[in-house]
Design a protein around this motif. Structure first.
Motif, PDB file in Angstrom:
ATOM      1  N   TRP A  15       0.791  -1.231   0.000  1.00 48.59           N
ATOM      2  CA  TRP A  15       0.000   0.000   0.000  1.00 48.59           C
ATOM      3  C   TRP A  15       0.822   1.279   0.000  1.00 48.59           C
ATOM      4  O   TRP A  15       0.324   2.335  -0.413  1.00 48.59           O
ATOM      5  CB  TRP A  15      -0.958   0.003   1.196  1.00 48.59           C
ATOM      6  CG  TRP A  15      -2.122  -0.908   1.000  1.00 48.59           C
ATOM      7  CD1 TRP A  15      -2.320  -2.149   1.551  1.00 48.59           C
ATOM      8  CD2 TRP A  15      -3.259  -0.665   0.164  1.00 48.59           C
ATOM      9  NE1 TRP A  15      -3.506  -2.696   1.116  1.00 48.59           N
ATOM     10  CE2 TRP A  15      -4.109  -1.801   0.252  1.00 48.59           C
ATOM     11  CE3 TRP A  15      -3.645   0.395  -0.654  1.00 48.59           C
ATOM     12  CZ2 TRP A  15      -5.306  -1.889  -0.437  1.00 48.59           C
ATOM     13  CZ3 TRP A  15      -4.846   0.308  -1.350  1.00 48.59           C
ATOM     14  CH2 TRP A  15      -5.662  -0.829  -1.240  1.00 48.59           C
ATOM     15  N   LEU A  37      -7.783  -2.835   2.364  1.00 48.22           N
ATOM     16  CA  LEU A  37      -7.330  -1.591   2.998  1.00 48.22           C
ATOM     17  C   LEU A  37      -8.064  -1.341   4.312  1.00 48.22           C
ATOM     18  O   LEU A  37      -7.483  -0.848   5.283  1.00 48.22           O
ATOM     19  CB  LEU A  37      -7.546  -0.422   2.034  1.00 48.22           C
ATOM     20  CG  LEU A  37      -7.039   0.961   2.461  1.00 48.22           C
ATOM     21  CD1 LEU A  37      -5.548   0.923   2.791  1.00 48.22           C
ATOM     22  CD2 LEU A  37      -7.330   1.999   1.382  1.00 48.22           C
ATOM     23  N   ILE A 159      -2.081  -6.789  -4.026  1.00 45.54           N
ATOM     24  CA  ILE A 159      -3.045  -6.443  -2.978  1.00 45.54           C
ATOM     25  C   ILE A 159      -4.065  -7.580  -2.881  1.00 45.54           C
ATOM     26  O   ILE A 159      -4.954  -7.705  -3.735  1.00 45.54           O
ATOM     27  CB  ILE A 159      -3.745  -5.107  -3.309  1.00 45.54           C
ATOM     28  CG1 ILE A 159      -2.727  -3.972  -3.318  1.00 45.54           C
ATOM     29  CG2 ILE A 159      -4.883  -4.824  -2.332  1.00 45.54           C
ATOM     30  CD1 ILE A 159      -3.254  -2.669  -3.903  1.00 45.54           C
TER      31      ILE A 159
END
Length: 661
Positions: A15, A37, A159
């Motif tokens: 990130w 996230l 991710i």
């Protein structure tokens, strides 16, 4: 504990580059990336992007773009985890059409080697990222009035993990990777498996480790083979010969659906997941109604539009919900409330109370609310969200139904253990289906109970044809009644997957409704029979029930718990169901050279990852956290899965998704 492999560090590495890119940009982020996230930043996904300098943040969904035009910036950053090439073409094109961007960065979680993107323009590029970049440049050139050539870049960042704790993570982009109950591996499965093994390769590359692959289950063996033979993974393992390794154990969720369908009430997180609705567009967090903090809105039909949740960057808070018993959780929450209370409303009696209930906690919350200390409530916002989540769970209208289901699960276990093939459990369930309205149980939970029974029984216990015929009749009548009821009274509230299935039939004719009920019942029974066969090839873990003596109550332990006990036992027993892959021809050669010496054991590596294909339960997370806390003489242990499961998720994925409309 041996090893120091930090999940948060991996998430951080993924990130930080994104945060650098988003400055002054309109950020578009899809649901799975948002969920990653969300857990990494402890429910501060939006704020983390804004604090990094983002101009604005938008949900990456088709329905969100029809009227949206970003003002005040010509820069876009798009964070996407989808493996569907059509999604890129439709959605990205729509974003470009609605705006006037001259800079665009695509952060893609799918590596270019597996993203099957085909350009809509004539293009000789073989790299999917280059094809995508060329398309975006063409779209931007046609939309912008700027004479300068737009700037476009496509970058890869793996991710895919949402860290729940330092020992547990889920993978939102891969939430559909449940082993097929019929064993059939379709093209969609193959694409998602490629996505998964490439993501694991990136994960291991970050930690500079080579994996020893073990599998339990047919689908896991297929996935393990794909990872073993992945060319970039082979090259990485060759480079790391002689260095530290990681033990990767892949396991099929379908081998142990009796644990996944258990309505556990001992682990507070399990109870929360069973009771509260999912946070919108999330599979691993819940929506907490925070209107009780606003007296003027508490009884209003508008209520509060922004729910709370339980994700937090304070690992101790989430571990409290996972590891502690209900009494201890309530005492801790009571302590939190006392500490956040203004001094003029503190009560020594409340502070040292040993009998704390959901009602007493709610009274303290109302006192804090009525003190009108907005700054105080803002400061302790996350603690209040967790406290209110627990209060709503324990006071829920679903409590009576959950308690009944738990008691039925216990009775089923004892009945099956004692009576074995002469069990009358299906007759009992058939009667409960007939009396479901008076007993306060809906069909969705009865489907869960049936999966629980058939998974528990496996191929060890056989139900008589007469009992199964009785069950079929009860199911057919119940589904027929529900079809008619839904046609007469279309639900105005949020409908379940079961209700959606029946409504989509669009049947109003009584004969057609009866025929559909018969067909759906047959499909349900076919799935249940497939569920019972999932462990038929297992040697160590084929049997689920233990009853040491006639005087003792029967018990049923999850495969995860039994696997941990066997792995960490001081005698290191052979686990016949644990199939090891040779990670490369080189390692196979070393095995031949070492012939005659002790076999390699999974605990010989400093890190063990157990990844359950299909998802994990909060109770299984509890086992890992307790082992990690109690033992410091063992490798580091990580439990992972596609998602955090509740029993209804299992019914939707295993049963209702396999019913053809």
């Amino acid at each position: 504990m041996v090893g120091n492999y930090d999940l948060i560090q991996f998430a951080d590495a993924c990130w930080q580059d994104v945060f650098y890119k988003v400055k002054d940009a309109a950020v578009y982020i899809d649901h799975a990336a948002t969920e990653c996230l969300h857990w990494y930043k402890g429910d501060k996904a939006y704020l983390s992007l804004i604090n990094a300098g983002a101009h604005s943040v938008h949900e990456l969904a088709m329905y969100n773009f029809q009227y949206v035009r970003v003002q005040g910036t010509t820069k876009a950053v798009i964070i996407i985890t989808s493996i569907d090439p059509a999604f890129y073409q439709r959605t990205l094109n729509l974003i470009i059409q609605k705006n006037n961007f001259d800079q665009c960065t695509i952060v893609c979680a799918v590596h270019h080697s597996i993203l099957q993107y085909t350009s809509i323009f004539p293009d000789q590029n073989e790299n999917s990222y280059e094809k995508l970049k060329e398309n975006i440049l063409n779209w931007m050139t046609s939309e912008t009035n700027n004479s300068q050539k737009p700037i476009v870049e496509v970058i890869f960042r793996p991710i895919f993990i949402a860290p729940i704790t330092r020992n547990v993570f889920v993978a939102p982009p891969l939430e559909k990777l449940m082993p097929p109950i019929n064993g059939e591996i379709t093209d969609d499965y193959e694409i998602n498996v490629n996505y998964f093994v490439n993501s694991l390769h990136s994960f291991f590359t970050h930690f500079n480790v080579k994996e020893d692959i073990y599998t339990i289950g047919t689908f896991s063996e297929y996935v393990g083979d794909r990872l073993e033979n992945l060319s970039v993974a082979i090259e990485r393992r060759k480079r790391l010969i002689g260095q530290s390794g990681v033990t990767l154990i892949l396991m099929d969720r379908t081998l142990d659906l009796y644990t996944a369908t258990k309505n556990n009430t001992e682990c507070i997180l399990s109870r929360i997941l069973c009771t509260l609705p999912h946070l919108p567009n999330h599979n691993n967090d819940v929506a907490v109604n925070m209107s009780s903090l606003c007296p003027d809105l508490e009884d209003s039909p508008l209520s509060m539009t922004v729910p709370g949740c339980i994700a937090t960057d304070d690992i101790d808070k989430i571990k409290l919900l996972i590891t502690k018993k209900q009494k201890d959780v309530l005492l801790t929450l009571n302590k939190w409330l006392f500490e956040m209370s203004p001094s003029d409303i503190q009560s020594p009696k409340a502070r040292f109370s040993t009998r704390v209930t959901a009602h007493s906690l709610e009274k303290l919350v109302h006192k804090i609310r009525d003190s009108e200390s907005i700054d105080n409530m803002a400061k302790f916002s996350k603690q209040l969200q967790i406290i209110i989540a627990v209060i709503q769970t324990l006071k829920s209208d679903k409590t009576a139904q959950l308690d009944l289901l738990v008691s039925l699960e216990k009775l089923i276990l004892q009945n099956v253990a004692v009576c074995r093939d002469s069990t009358s459990v299906l007759s009992q369930i058939s009667n409960i289906i007939k009396m479901r309205h008076s007993r306060g149980i809906d069909m969705e939970n009865l489907f869960v109970l049936l999966i629980h029974i058939y998974s528990l029984a496996g191929t060890e216990i056989h139900f008589s044809p007469q009992q199964e015929d009785q069950l079929k009749c009860a199911l057919t009548d119940a589904i027929f009644e529900d079809i008619q009821e839904f046609n007469e009274n279309v639900p105005t509230h949020e409908v379940s997957v079961y209700q959606q299935t029946l409504l989509l039939l669009g049947i109003t004719d009584e004969t057609a409704a009866r025929d559909s009920a018969v067909r759906i019942t047959k499909e349900v029974m076919d799935v249940l029979h497939a569920v019972a066969k999932q462990r038929e090839n297992l040697k160590d873990y084929g049997s689920t029930i233990t009853k040491p003596s006639p005087q003792e109550m029967a018990q049923c332990f999850s495969i995860i718990e039994r696997l941990f006990n066997d792995l960490l036992h001081h005698t290191k027993p052979e686990i016949k169901d644990l199939q090891r892959k040779n990670s490369s021809l080189i390692s196979a050669g070393f095995s031949l050279l070492l012939k005659g010496r002790a076999n390699h054991h999974p605990t010989d590596n400093p890190w063990i990852i157990i990844y359950v294909l299909g998802g994990i339960t909060a109770e299984e997370a509890k086992i890992v956290e307790e082992i990690s806390l109690q033992r410091n003489d063992i490798p580091q242990i990580t439990l992972a899965g596609c998602r955090l499961l509740n029993p209804m998720d299992v019914a939707d994925t295993i049963l209702l998704s396999n019913v053809n409309i």
